[in-house]
Design a protein around this motif. Structure first.
Motif, PDB file in Angstrom:
ATOM      1  N   ASP A 151      35.838  38.507  33.513  1.00  0.00           N
ATOM      2  CA  ASP A 151      35.464  39.027  35.053  1.00  0.00           C
ATOM      3  C   ASP A 151      35.791  37.979  35.873  1.00  0.00           C
ATOM      4  O   ASP A 151      36.024  38.351  37.027  1.00  0.00           O
ATOM      5  N   ASP A 152      35.803  36.691  35.681  1.00  0.00           N
ATOM      6  CA  ASP A 152      36.245  35.651  36.664  1.00  0.00           C
ATOM      7  C   ASP A 152      36.638  34.648  35.555  1.00  0.00           C
ATOM      8  O   ASP A 152      36.576  34.754  34.543  1.00  0.00           O
ATOM      9  N   ASN A 153      37.205  33.467  36.350  1.00  0.00           N
ATOM     10  CA  ASN A 153      37.840  32.364  35.540  1.00  0.00           C
ATOM     11  C   ASN A 153      36.621  31.339  34.973  1.00  0.00           C
ATOM     12  O   ASN A 153      37.068  30.226  34.449  1.00  0.00           O
ATOM     13  N   HIS A 154      35.447  31.635  35.164  1.00  0.00           N
ATOM     14  CA  HIS A 154      34.299  30.762  34.628  1.00  0.00           C
ATOM     15  C   HIS A 154      33.472  31.502  33.585  1.00  0.00           C
ATOM     16  O   HIS A 154      32.599  30.621  33.286  1.00  0.00           O
ATOM     17  N   SER A 155      33.773  32.651  33.491  1.00  0.00           N
ATOM     18  CA  SER A 155      32.841  33.271  32.318  1.00  0.00           C
ATOM     19  C   SER A 155      33.449  33.403  30.851  1.00  0.00           C
ATOM     20  O   SER A 155      34.890  32.973  30.671  1.00  0.00           O
ATOM     21  N   MET A 156      32.803  33.867  30.017  1.00  0.00           N
ATOM     22  CA  MET A 156      33.155  34.034  28.525  1.00  0.00           C
ATOM     23  C   MET A 156      34.111  35.493  28.725  1.00  0.00           C
ATOM     24  O   MET A 156      33.730  36.205  29.343  1.00  0.00           O
ATOM     25  N   PRO A 157      35.033  35.351  27.538  1.00  0.00           N
ATOM     26  CA  PRO A 157      35.693  36.693  27.736  1.00  0.00           C
ATOM     27  C   PRO A 157      34.756  37.977  27.188  1.00  0.00           C
ATOM     28  O   PRO A 157      33.945  37.890  26.324  1.00  0.00           O
ATOM     29  N   PHE A 158      34.952  39.114  27.863  1.00  0.00           N
ATOM     30  CA  PHE A 158      34.288  40.212  27.542  1.00  0.00           C
ATOM     31  C   PHE A 158      34.866  41.358  26.521  1.00  0.00           C
ATOM     32  O   PHE A 158      34.586  42.184  26.009  1.00  0.00           O
ATOM     33  N   PHE A 159      36.167  40.860  26.178  1.00  0.00           N
ATOM     34  CA  PHE A 159      37.151  41.670  25.589  1.00  0.00           C
ATOM     35  C   PHE A 159      38.013  40.726  24.708  1.00  0.00           C
ATOM     36  O   PHE A 159      38.884  39.632  25.458  1.00  0.00           O
ATOM     37  N   ARG A 160      38.109  40.818  23.685  1.00  0.00           N
ATOM     38  CA  ARG A 160      39.002  39.799  22.853  1.00  0.00           C
ATOM     39  C   ARG A 160      39.683  40.947  21.688  1.00  0.00           C
ATOM     40  O   ARG A 160      38.934  41.728  21.054  1.00  0.00           O
ATOM     41  N   ARG A 161      41.150  40.790  21.595  1.00  0.00           N
ATOM     42  CA  ARG A 161      41.938  41.575  20.711  1.00  0.00           C
ATOM     43  C   ARG A 161      43.235  41.374  20.212  1.00  0.00           C
ATOM     44  O   ARG A 161      43.936  40.868  20.966  1.00  0.00           O
ATOM     45  N   ILE A 162      43.627  41.076  18.935  1.00  0.00           N
ATOM     46  CA  ILE A 162      44.693  40.839  18.766  1.00  0.00           C
ATOM     47  C   ILE A 162      45.471  42.368  18.763  1.00  0.00           C
ATOM     48  O   ILE A 162      45.115  43.216  17.977  1.00  0.00           O
ATOM     49  N   LEU A 163      46.624  42.367  19.445  1.00  0.00           N
ATOM     50  CA  LEU A 163      47.201  43.815  19.606  1.00  0.00           C
ATOM     51  C   LEU A 163      48.073  44.002  18.468  1.00  0.00           C
ATOM     52  O   LEU A 163      48.706  43.211  18.078  1.00  0.00           O
ATOM     53  N   ALA A 164      47.870  45.281  17.918  1.00  0.00           N
ATOM     54  CA  ALA A 164      48.821  45.596  16.759  1.00  0.00           C
ATOM     55  C   ALA A 164      50.285  45.983  17.483  1.00  0.00           C
ATOM     56  O   ALA A 164      50.228  46.241  18.520  1.00  0.00           O
ATOM     57  N   ASP A 165      51.041  46.138  16.544  1.00  0.00           N
ATOM     58  CA  ASP A 165      52.469  46.405  17.039  1.00  0.00           C
ATOM     59  C   ASP A 165      52.362  47.666  17.744  1.00  0.00           C
ATOM     60  O   ASP A 165      51.953  48.577  17.192  1.00  0.00           O
ATOM     61  N   GLY A 166      52.914  47.988  18.968  1.00  0.00           N
ATOM     62  CA  GLY A 166      53.159  49.211  19.747  1.00  0.00           C
ATOM     63  C   GLY A 166      51.878  49.182  20.625  1.00  0.00           C
ATOM     64  O   GLY A 166      51.624  50.161  21.067  1.00  0.00           O
ATOM     65  N   GLU A 167      50.548  48.456  20.440  1.00  0.00           N
ATOM     66  CA  GLU A 167      49.537  48.564  21.144  1.00  0.00           C
ATOM     67  C   GLU A 167      49.660  47.977  22.516  1.00  0.00           C
ATOM     68  O   GLU A 167      50.378  46.806  22.835  1.00  0.00           O
ATOM     69  N   THR A 168      48.998  48.442  23.611  1.00  0.00           N
ATOM     70  CA  THR A 168      49.109  47.945  25.032  1.00  0.00           C
ATOM     71  C   THR A 168      47.849  47.747  25.394  1.00  0.00           C
ATOM     72  O   THR A 168      46.848  48.510  25.062  1.00  0.00           O
TER      73      THR A 168
END
Length: 192
Positions: free
Chosen positions: A137-154
């Protein structure tokens, strides 16, 4: 995918491990039109790693620019963001090579890129762990989304509202090259 093996090194600060070609296109009538621009610069307001530095990149090969796959990627990007016909899209074709124990995918850390819209598409992961995309949400917060993108995923994000980063990559088998191949598309919305 084979075109990623021909991405050149550059003399830029990250040019030994973030191999890249770059083109600016207009996406009009579902066609990719090369504008012929190959210099890229970000303000140091957005990029503390290489801000205010004009970086020249070799253009994306015309066969890749004119491919059905890239046209489809641009069409989805334009549609998902409700961008007008003729929108200018900056396209980065990148390979991040795991040359260090931990190679930075995003050496600038948690950042914005100075655009309204970004799409990051994973094309291929080979012999690596890491490279997890993180949104904030900003540069001081913890990530709200984490993901290793699979091939072809956007992943699509509103760069003017969110911040992003990625975890470093490491080669699983150190004697063999490990890499992450991706396309990054960016666009600005026309503001009245």
């Amino acid at each position: 995918m084979p075109s990623f093996s021909a991405l050149p090194h550059t003399q830029h600060a990250d040019g030994k491990y973030r191999l890249r070609r770059y083109s600016v296109v207009a996406f009009r009538n579902n066609q990719v039109e090369d504008i012929g621009q190959h210099d890229f610069m970000q303000s140091d307001e957005f990029n503390h790693f290489q801000g205010n530095v004009v970086r020249h990149f070799e253009p994306i090969d015309s066969a890749v620019l004119q491919s059905a796959g890239l046209a489809e990627l641009c069409a989805l990007f334009v549609e998902a963001n409700a961008l007008p016909d003729g929108t200018t899209i900056e396209i980065h074709q990148m390979r991040v090579v795991a040359i260090y124990d931990e190679t930075q995918v995003a050496p600038e850390g948690v950042h914005q890129d100075g655009f309204d819209h970004i799409a990051m598409t994973s094309i291929s992961r080979h012999n690596i762990v890491g490279g997890e995309i993180m949104l904030y949400d900003d540069n001081h917060s913890m990530p709200f989304f984490r993901r290793i993108l699979a091939d072809g995923e956007t992943v699509l994000l509103a760069d003017n509202k969110l911040w992003h980063n990625a975890t470093p990559i490491t080669a699983v088998a150190p004697e063999e090259e490990g890499h992450l191949d991706l396309f990054v598309l960016t666009a600005r919305r026309e503001h009245a």
